[in-house]
Design an enzyme around this catalytic site. Structure first.
Site, PDB file in Angstrom:
ATOM      1  NE  ARG A   1      -4.715  -1.904   1.910  1.00 31.55           N
ATOM      2  CZ  ARG A   1      -3.803  -3.210   2.387  1.00 31.55           C
ATOM      3  NH1 ARG A   1      -3.477  -3.398   3.387  1.00 31.55           N
ATOM      4  NH2 ARG A   1      -4.684  -4.281   2.547  1.00 31.55           N
TER       5      ARG A   1
ATOM      6  CE  LYS B   1      -0.755  13.478 -14.496  1.00 29.26           C
ATOM      7  NZ  LYS B   1      -0.776  13.883 -15.969  1.00 29.26           N
TER       8      LYS B   1
ATOM      9  CD  GLU C   1       6.507  14.977 -22.938  1.00 32.76           C
ATOM     10  OE1 GLU C   1       5.895  16.354 -23.078  1.00 32.76           O
ATOM     11  OE2 GLU C   1       6.049  14.087 -22.238  1.00 32.76           O
TER      12      GLU C   1
ATOM     13  CE  LYS D   1       5.231  17.296 -14.456  1.00 36.34           C
ATOM     14  NZ  LYS D   1       5.420  15.885 -14.656  1.00 36.34           N
TER      15      LYS D   1
ATOM     16  CD  GLU E   1      -4.057  16.203 -15.894  1.00 32.94           C
ATOM     17  OE1 GLU E   1      -2.574  15.392 -15.340  1.00 32.94           O
ATOM     18  OE2 GLU E   1      -4.386  15.665 -16.475  1.00 32.94           O
TER      19      GLU E   1
ATOM     20  NE  ARG F   1       0.061  16.322 -13.223  1.00 31.49           N
ATOM     21  CZ  ARG F   1       0.984  15.787 -12.731  1.00 31.49           C
ATOM     22  NH1 ARG F   1       1.179  15.970 -11.317  1.00 31.49           N
ATOM     23  NH2 ARG F   1       1.965  14.779 -12.608  1.00 31.49           N
TER      24      ARG F   1
ATOM     25  CG  ASN G   1      -1.970  15.729 -20.268  1.00 31.09           C
ATOM     26  OD1 ASN G   1      -0.875  15.147 -20.324  1.00 31.09           O
ATOM     27  ND2 ASN G   1      -2.389  15.760 -19.287  1.00 31.09           N
TER      28      ASN G   1
ATOM     29  CG  HIS H   1       1.094  14.472 -23.439  1.00 34.62           C
ATOM     30  ND1 HIS H   1       1.863  15.515 -24.099  1.00 34.62           N
ATOM     31  CD2 HIS H   1       2.246  13.884 -22.831  1.00 34.62           C
ATOM     32  CE1 HIS H   1       2.670  15.735 -23.431  1.00 34.62           C
ATOM     33  NE2 HIS H   1       2.771  14.483 -22.981  1.00 34.62           N
TER      34      HIS H   1
ATOM     35  CG  HIS I   1      -1.711   9.668 -24.487  1.00 36.05           C
ATOM     36  ND1 HIS I   1      -1.794  10.150 -23.120  1.00 36.05           N
ATOM     37  CD2 HIS I   1       0.197  10.012 -24.517  1.00 36.05           C
ATOM     38  CE1 HIS I   1      -0.632  10.465 -22.503  1.00 36.05           C
ATOM     39  NE2 HIS I   1       0.540  10.040 -23.223  1.00 36.05           N
TER      40      HIS I   1
ATOM     41  CG  HIS J   1       5.718  10.238 -24.687  1.00 30.77           C
ATOM     42  ND1 HIS J   1       4.415   9.331 -24.399  1.00 30.77           N
ATOM     43  CD2 HIS J   1       5.714  11.134 -23.642  1.00 30.77           C
ATOM     44  CE1 HIS J   1       3.820  10.945 -23.548  1.00 30.77           C
ATOM     45  NE2 HIS J   1       4.679  11.640 -23.474  1.00 30.77           N
TER      46      HIS J   1
HETATM   47  P1  NAD Z   1      12.551   5.654 -22.456  1.00 26.37           P
HETATM   48  O1  NAD Z   1      12.171   5.152 -20.164  1.00 26.37           O
HETATM   49  O2  NAD Z   1      12.015   4.025 -23.088  1.00 26.37           O
HETATM   50  O3  NAD Z   1      14.369   5.622 -22.839  1.00 26.37           O
HETATM   51  C1  NAD Z   1      14.318   5.636 -23.535  1.00 26.37           C
HETATM   52  C2  NAD Z   1      15.284   4.782 -24.646  1.00 26.37           C
HETATM   53  O4  NAD Z   1      16.478   5.337 -23.454  1.00 26.37           O
HETATM   54  C3  NAD Z   1      15.936   3.424 -24.156  1.00 26.37           C
HETATM   55  O5  NAD Z   1      15.409   2.991 -24.675  1.00 26.37           O
HETATM   56  C4  NAD Z   1      16.070   3.078 -22.990  1.00 26.37           C
HETATM   57  O6  NAD Z   1      17.031   2.326 -22.063  1.00 26.37           O
HETATM   58  C5  NAD Z   1      17.367   4.369 -23.373  1.00 26.37           C
HETATM   59  N1  NAD Z   1      17.881   5.224 -22.137  1.00 26.37           N
HETATM   60  C6  NAD Z   1      17.761   5.384 -21.270  1.00 26.37           C
HETATM   61  N2  NAD Z   1      18.502   6.327 -20.362  1.00 26.37           N
HETATM   62  C7  NAD Z   1      19.541   6.441 -21.033  1.00 26.37           C
HETATM   63  C8  NAD Z   1      21.133   6.579 -21.473  1.00 26.37           C
HETATM   64  N3  NAD Z   1      21.362   7.708 -20.272  1.00 26.37           N
HETATM   65  N4  NAD Z   1      22.088   5.975 -21.971  1.00 26.37           N
HETATM   66  C9  NAD Z   1      21.739   5.684 -23.386  1.00 26.37           C
HETATM   67  N5  NAD Z   1      20.093   5.234 -23.184  1.00 26.37           N
HETATM   68  C10 NAD Z   1      19.492   6.194 -22.526  1.00 26.37           C
HETATM   69  O7  NAD Z   1      11.750   6.360 -22.265  1.00 26.37           O
HETATM   70  P2  NAD Z   1      11.463   8.873 -22.149  1.00 26.37           P
HETATM   71  O8  NAD Z   1      11.380   8.965 -23.395  1.00 26.37           O
HETATM   72  O9  NAD Z   1      12.357   8.456 -20.571  1.00 26.37           O
HETATM   73  O10 NAD Z   1      10.501   8.158 -21.520  1.00 26.37           O
HETATM   74  C11 NAD Z   1       9.149   8.019 -22.020  1.00 26.37           C
HETATM   75  C12 NAD Z   1       8.168   7.472 -21.092  1.00 26.37           C
HETATM   76  O11 NAD Z   1       7.591   8.500 -20.336  1.00 26.37           O
HETATM   77  C13 NAD Z   1       6.685   6.830 -21.964  1.00 26.37           C
HETATM   78  O12 NAD Z   1       6.246   5.962 -21.285  1.00 26.37           O
HETATM   79  C14 NAD Z   1       5.427   8.108 -20.929  1.00 26.37           C
HETATM   80  O13 NAD Z   1       3.898   7.853 -21.129  1.00 26.37           O
HETATM   81  C15 NAD Z   1       6.150   8.100 -19.738  1.00 26.37           C
HETATM   82  N6  NAD Z   1       6.256   9.789 -20.011  1.00 26.37           N
HETATM   83  C16 NAD Z   1       5.800  10.273 -18.207  1.00 26.37           C
HETATM   84  C17 NAD Z   1       5.379  10.815 -17.972  1.00 26.37           C
HETATM   85  C18 NAD Z   1       5.059  11.432 -15.898  1.00 26.37           C
HETATM   86  O14 NAD Z   1       4.837  12.369 -15.842  1.00 26.37           O
HETATM   87  N7  NAD Z   1       5.267  10.747 -15.826  1.00 26.37           N
HETATM   88  C19 NAD Z   1       5.237  12.645 -18.829  1.00 26.37           C
HETATM   89  C20 NAD Z   1       6.420  12.556 -19.446  1.00 26.37           C
HETATM   90  C21 NAD Z   1       6.371  11.034 -20.203  1.00 26.37           C
HETATM   91  N1  GLY Z   2       3.183  14.525 -18.275  1.00 25.65           N
HETATM   92  C1  GLY Z   2       2.198  15.184 -17.633  1.00 25.65           C
HETATM   93  C2  GLY Z   2       2.040  15.402 -16.181  1.00 25.65           C
HETATM   94  O1  GLY Z   2       3.320  15.355 -15.642  1.00 25.65           O
HETATM   95  O2  GLY Z   2       1.010  15.732 -15.708  1.00 25.65           O
END
Ligand code: NAD
Ligand code: GLY
Length: 358
Positions: free
Chosen positions: A118, A140, A182, A224, A234, A238, A242, A245, A249, A262
């Site tokens: 939890r 998130k 972003e 942010k 949100e 907030r 998006n 997005h 998405h 992404h």
């Molecule tokens: P990712 O985590 O897939 O990383 C991208 C690629 O880079 C992967 O292959 C990873 O292994 C590689 N990588 C990571 N760090 C590295 C480094 N230092 N050197 C070499 N390779 C490296 O993708 P991302 O773009 O980081 O994140 C996208 C994800 O984040 C999506 O799932 C999206 O939905 C999510 N997201 C979440 C939020 C949130 O607020 N929680 C906001 C934006 C995006």
């Molecule tokens: N990336 C969107 C949020 O954090 O609200």
């Protein structure tokens, strides 16, 4: 090192931004609760940085888990591997999870930390530009479902974010550009001066100029953190984060997770949102071109895949967390630097945007 804070009362936490932070073990150790630590990474990031994180943990009893790499593995099934590791090592409620990787690892580890017994502590060590400017901040967490992106998740804030800017040196060029989508988003929704700075400095960012990257990460995180502090769950502003997005998405789900990154899908989504904002009478053509130009200079794709029709988009966009009482809500631009939540978009204008009508 620069330190910013996400101001959430007694859940306030720092974002550390700077070079060589992975080697400053005191920073990491200072935020660990309890004695048990699970570091979760993936098969790409672990060989690069896991040993340094392990060294930074010093005397802490810790275990490691290396997950497969890719958006297609951001699933409930893979999440279960984290629970199996925690249970098989008898981790208690006072343990800490550490997410070492990009947004995929960060979102999954955060979700696991929110659910395990939890709720336990977790720390974000983001290693992509996208994760350092966005996903590691704000709590998130989620996994994807075959029918919708990020549709299963919760809000759960980390204890700290440790963004070592040196880790960006190993990031592939395509991933760097995806992160810039972003970054540009913040300028468009609320920070015109930042947008102007980005327009002047985009080549420095693509060249990985350390000072420019640090400035962009700080400015993004400041934006942010302010938004999250004002509207953690949100209920209002907030949602502006998006921008692009809902379209993005739909692209990610429609083409299959991992086909477009992404950030790439978000960039095309931002371009569509700008186009629709013009049809709504809010942006002029020159402003739409300005949005497209800065995204294109960041080497981001702006054109729709021929594989997806307007009907595909509309079907997929109906599965979105901003849908309220069956009604689609989109983030559009009233002006450059001024995002708006639009819940009364004219369906024909939306279709015209998706069909690329002139
Ligand atoms: P990712 O985590 O897939 O990383 C991208 C690629 O880079 C992967 O292959 C990873 O292994 C590689 N990588 C990571 N760090 C590295 C480094 N230092 N050197 C070499 N390779 C490296 O993708 P991302 O773009 O980081 O994140 C996208 C994800 O984040 C999506 O799932 C999206 O939905 C999510 N997201 C979440 C939020 C949130 O607020 N929680 C906001 C934006 C995006
Ligand atoms: N990336 C969107 C949020 O954090 O609200």
């Amino acid at each position: 090192m620069k330190t910013l804070y996400v101001e959430l009362g007694d859940r306030r936490y720092p974002i550390y931004i700077g070079p060589a932070l992975l080697d400053q073990g005191d920073l990491l150790r200072g935020h660990i609760a309890g004695r048990q630590v699970l570091v979760v990474s993936n098969e790409t990031v672990a060989p690069l940085y896991l040993e340094r994180v392990r060294a930074a943990l010093g005397g802490f009893m810790h275990e490691t888990l290396v997950l497969p790499d890719g958006e297609q593995y951001k699933t409930l099934a893979v999440l279960d591997q984290i629970f199996t590791a925690l249970l098989s090592h008898r981790f208690d409620r006072n343990c800490t999870l550490v997410a070492l990787g990009g947004g995929v690892i960060g979102d999954m580890v955060g979700f696991a930390a929110a659910c395990y017994q939890r709720g336990v502590h977790f720390i974000q060590i983001p290693t992509t530009l996208l994760a350092q400017v966005d996903s590691s901040v704000g709590g998130k967490t989620a996994v994807n479902h075959a029918l919708g992106k990020n549709m299963i998740g919760v809000f759960h804030q980390p204890s700290c974010v440790l963004a070592d800017t040196d880790t960006l040196a190993s990031l592939p060029e395509r991933e760097l550009s995806a992160g810039l989508a972003e970054v540009i988003k913040y300028g468009l929704i609320r920070d015109l001066r930042f947008l102007e700075w980005l327009e002047a400095n985009i080549e420095r960012l693509l060249d990985r100029d350390a000072a420019a990257l640090t400035e962009a990460i700080q400015c993004s995180c400041r934006n942010k953190a302010e938004i999250v502090a004002a509207d953690e769950r949100e209920t209002g502003e907030r949602a502006l984060l998006n921008l692009g997005h809902t379209f993005g998405h739909a692209i990610e789900t429609g083409l299959g997770y991992g086909t477009w990154l992404h950030g790439e899908a978000v960039a095309t989504g931002i371009s569509l949102a700008a186009d629709l904002s013009a049809r709504q009478g809010w942006l002029n053509e020159a402003q739409v071109e300005r949005v497209r130009a800065v995204l294109a200079r960041a080497r981001l794709p702006l054109n729709l895949s021929q594989q997806m029709t307007a009907d595909d988009f509309l079907r997929l966009m109906a599965v979105d967390k901003k849908v309220k009482d069956g009604r689609l809500r989109l983030i559009l631009l009233r002006d450059l630097g001024q995002g708006v939540i639009a819940d009364d978009v004219n369906p024909q204008l939306l279709r015209d945007t998706l069909e690329g009508k002139r």
